[in-house]
Design an enzyme around this catalytic site. Sequence first.
Site, PDB file in Angstrom:
ATOM      1  N   GLU A 192       0.833  -1.212   0.000  1.00  0.00           N
ATOM      2  CA  GLU A 192       0.000   0.000   0.000  1.00  0.00           C
ATOM      3  C   GLU A 192       0.861   1.253   0.000  1.00  0.00           C
ATOM      4  O   GLU A 192       2.041   1.207   0.307  1.00  0.00           O
ATOM      5  CB  GLU A 192      -0.934   0.016   1.214  1.00  0.00           C
ATOM      6  CG  GLU A 192      -0.325  -0.409   2.539  1.00  0.00           C
ATOM      7  CD  GLU A 192       0.828   0.436   3.017  1.00  0.00           C
ATOM      8  OE1 GLU A 192       0.735   1.683   2.929  1.00  0.00           O
ATOM      9  OE2 GLU A 192       1.836  -0.132   3.482  1.00  0.00           O
TER      10      GLU A 192
ATOM     11  N   GLU B  64       4.573  -0.506   1.049  1.00  0.00           N
ATOM     12  CA  GLU B  64       4.697  -0.756  -0.383  1.00  0.00           C
ATOM     13  C   GLU B  64       4.623  -2.234  -0.752  1.00  0.00           C
ATOM     14  O   GLU B  64       4.674  -2.587  -1.925  1.00  0.00           O
ATOM     15  CB  GLU B  64       6.017  -0.194  -0.957  1.00  0.00           C
ATOM     16  CG  GLU B  64       6.245   1.283  -0.757  1.00  0.00           C
ATOM     17  CD  GLU B  64       7.586   1.740  -1.313  1.00  0.00           C
ATOM     18  OE1 GLU B  64       8.280   0.928  -1.974  1.00  0.00           O
ATOM     19  OE2 GLU B  64       7.943   2.912  -1.097  1.00  0.00           O
TER      20      GLU B  64
END
Length: 344
Positions: free
Chosen positions: A168, A310
């Site tokens: 994310e 991420e």
Amino acid sequence: MQIPFIAPTADAALSQILQDAINNKTKPLGSLGRLEELAAQLGLIQRSTRISIEQPAILVFAGDHGVVAEGVSAYPQDVTWQMVENFLADGAAINVFARQNGCALHVIDAGVNHDFGPRAGLVDRKVARGTRNFALEAAMSPQELDTALEHGMALVRDLSGNVVGFGEMGIGNTTAAAALMHKLTRLPLSQCVGAGTGLSSEGIARKQQVIAAAINKHAGAASPLEVLATFGGFEIAMMVGAMLKAAEQRKVLLIDGFIVTSALLVAVRLQPAILDYCVFAHCSDENGHRMMLENLGARPLLNLGLRLGEGTGSALALPLLHAAANFVNEMATFASASVSTSDQ
């Protein structure tokens, strides 16, 4: 919204077959440690003694959060879209690690406060230009929540591989994740709130105060989906949908850090058997993640002090899945190698 049904992987007969296959490899019993547990889990998910890691993919969901207006982040909201641009330019850590490990990377605009326009490599599933400020009102409407969940399910439905990692990006999303953690685990808020992108002690205190006031304001939010709609982000909600669909399809779920695990908390409250399909990549250095993992009874594979997000932890753990599959599929047995077994 129809929540997918997730069947537990428990199968006593297959478990015994898998354990016998693992024990018959040319090694002392249990000497491959966690890899043996991981191999058995993968075999149960795939319902086979021939484990495969096929076309692994990491989905990175990006979204903005209205609550950043309350001063809860060390970085401005523009960093969300700027980092999405970095992903698209192949310049972020997740790009490096995904490429290194032969993993497809999909970047999804779940709700970034920016117009990217049609872009190669960007999956546009924007629900809105960021959530509302949950200090003042619910982060999203029930309709927006349904849309995010449906988009997440559809994205996984279209994947051909059998391993899905989650990542994310979203300035303010540790605030949303901390609120979700507190509401869903009932752990003290002080154990849920951390520095995020690098807040000072004063910033952490401010963040905790904002969440505490919002929790009181929205005291009526009780069910998992109500809590998600009230405090979550579009990227978190989309991950919930994607996780549920992935487990329904008997894919392996690679769970990254604090934000991704907060999405899983929601998914677990909806379908507890989803935990059977989850491989926890690592324990993040973000305050609260260890407690979150303990609440789920999870044992992470790695502890590297990561707190980047991420999906970086998911990518770094992927070689361990390959190792677990490969030793089961390729190691000789005592009989095939003509090696004597233990007398014990």
